[in-house]
Design an enzyme around this catalytic site. Structure first.
Site: not given
Length: 292
Positions: A45, A133, A162, A204
């Site tokens: 992001t 992640y 994540k 997250i």
């Protein structure tokens, strides 16, 4: 270090081709004022893929400086090169990050053994708390629950993951195999409440860029046993979450923040402005939510 509740995968404001430091600091401050539980700079992001190494370091440095220890900072440090990831992790540690977020290597599609060796090597080189992640939709490789459990068993620096596979069975297995001390965070705004219900500890989030209080409120309500409130917030967030992914992330969320007056809209190629019909749809959703 405990990474739990709602952590924002924060955008990187840009202006005239450079980091807009003033807008970035103001956004960080607003996030903290709104009750966010942590910040994650230099993730997907945050447009990490198109930041130079110098910009990457600046984004993390500014975030840590502005936060001043008030909430945890989990710095993006992933790469599809293990050696490069070690260097990014070392910078994050030296800069004072509370931990580093390590995406599974992308494009080169390592085997499960390669994934295991990747995380083991980074932790051996740079000792600090790590959150892995797993986002197979972007990387082209899925880290299985068995591999996650193996890393957890052998690499104490890795304290959580994540999980953005959108596979609740896999998430449930990770929690089962790794135990309650392993921090499992949703990487998908649509599955926060289901993930919490099977033992996850937070998210997250992308949508928390625009509604930090609402997402942190969902996590807080669940942790406090107020399931009715958590469910209400889940359904209130759903239209906003859909809007954040009506085009490739982070195009909609940066557009939304621009509409809210929190930054100037600037993206880096190959990301481009939203299609007019999608922009109209986004503005309508934000208006219904009272954000514009």
């Amino acid at each position: 270090m405990q990474f739990s509740g709602a952590l924002t995968a924060i955008v990187t404001p840009l202006k005239n081709g450079h980091i807009d430091e003033e807008a970035y600091r103001n956004l960080i401050e607003w996030q903290i004022e709104q009750g966010i539980n942590g910040l994650v700079p230099c993730g997907t992001t945050g447009e990490s893929a198109t930041l130079s190494h110098e910009e990457h370091r600046d984004v993390i440095r500014i975030c840590i400086d502005q936060v001043k220890g008030r909430v945890p900072v989990l710095a993006g440090a992933g790469s599809n090169s293990t050696k490069e990831a070690c260097g990014l992790a070392q910078f994050a540690k030296d800069a004072g990050a509370d931990g580093a977020l390590l995406i599974t290597p992308y494009y080169n599609k390592p085997t499960q053994e390669g994934l295991y060796q990747h995380f083991k090597a980074i932790a051996a080189e740079v000792s600090m708390p790590y959150i892995m992640y797993n986002v197979p939709g972007r990387t082209g490789v899925n880290m299985t629950s068995e591999t996650v459990a193996r890393v957890k068993r052998d690499v104490p620096e890795v304290v959580g993951i994540k999980e953005a596979s959108a596979n609740l069975k896999q998430v449930s297995e990770i929690i089962e195999f790794c135990g309650p001390d392993f921090q499992v965070l949703s990487g998908d705004d649509f599955t926060v409440l289901p993930l919490l219900s099977v033992g996850g500890c937070g998210v997250i989030s992308v949508v928390s860029n625009i509604v930090p209080a609402k997402m942190s409120g969902l996590c807080k309500a669940f942790a406090g046993g107020d399931l009715a409130r958590a469910k209400t917030l889940h359904h209130e967030l759903s239209p906003l979450s859909r809007a954040m992914f009506c085009e490739t992330n982070p195009i909609p969320v940066k557009t939304a923040l621009s509409m809210m007056g929190r930054l100037s809209l600037e993206l880096r190629l190959p990301l481009v402005p939203m299609q007019p019909q999608n922009e109209k749809y986004l503005r309508g959703i934000l208006s219904l939510a009272g954000l514009v």
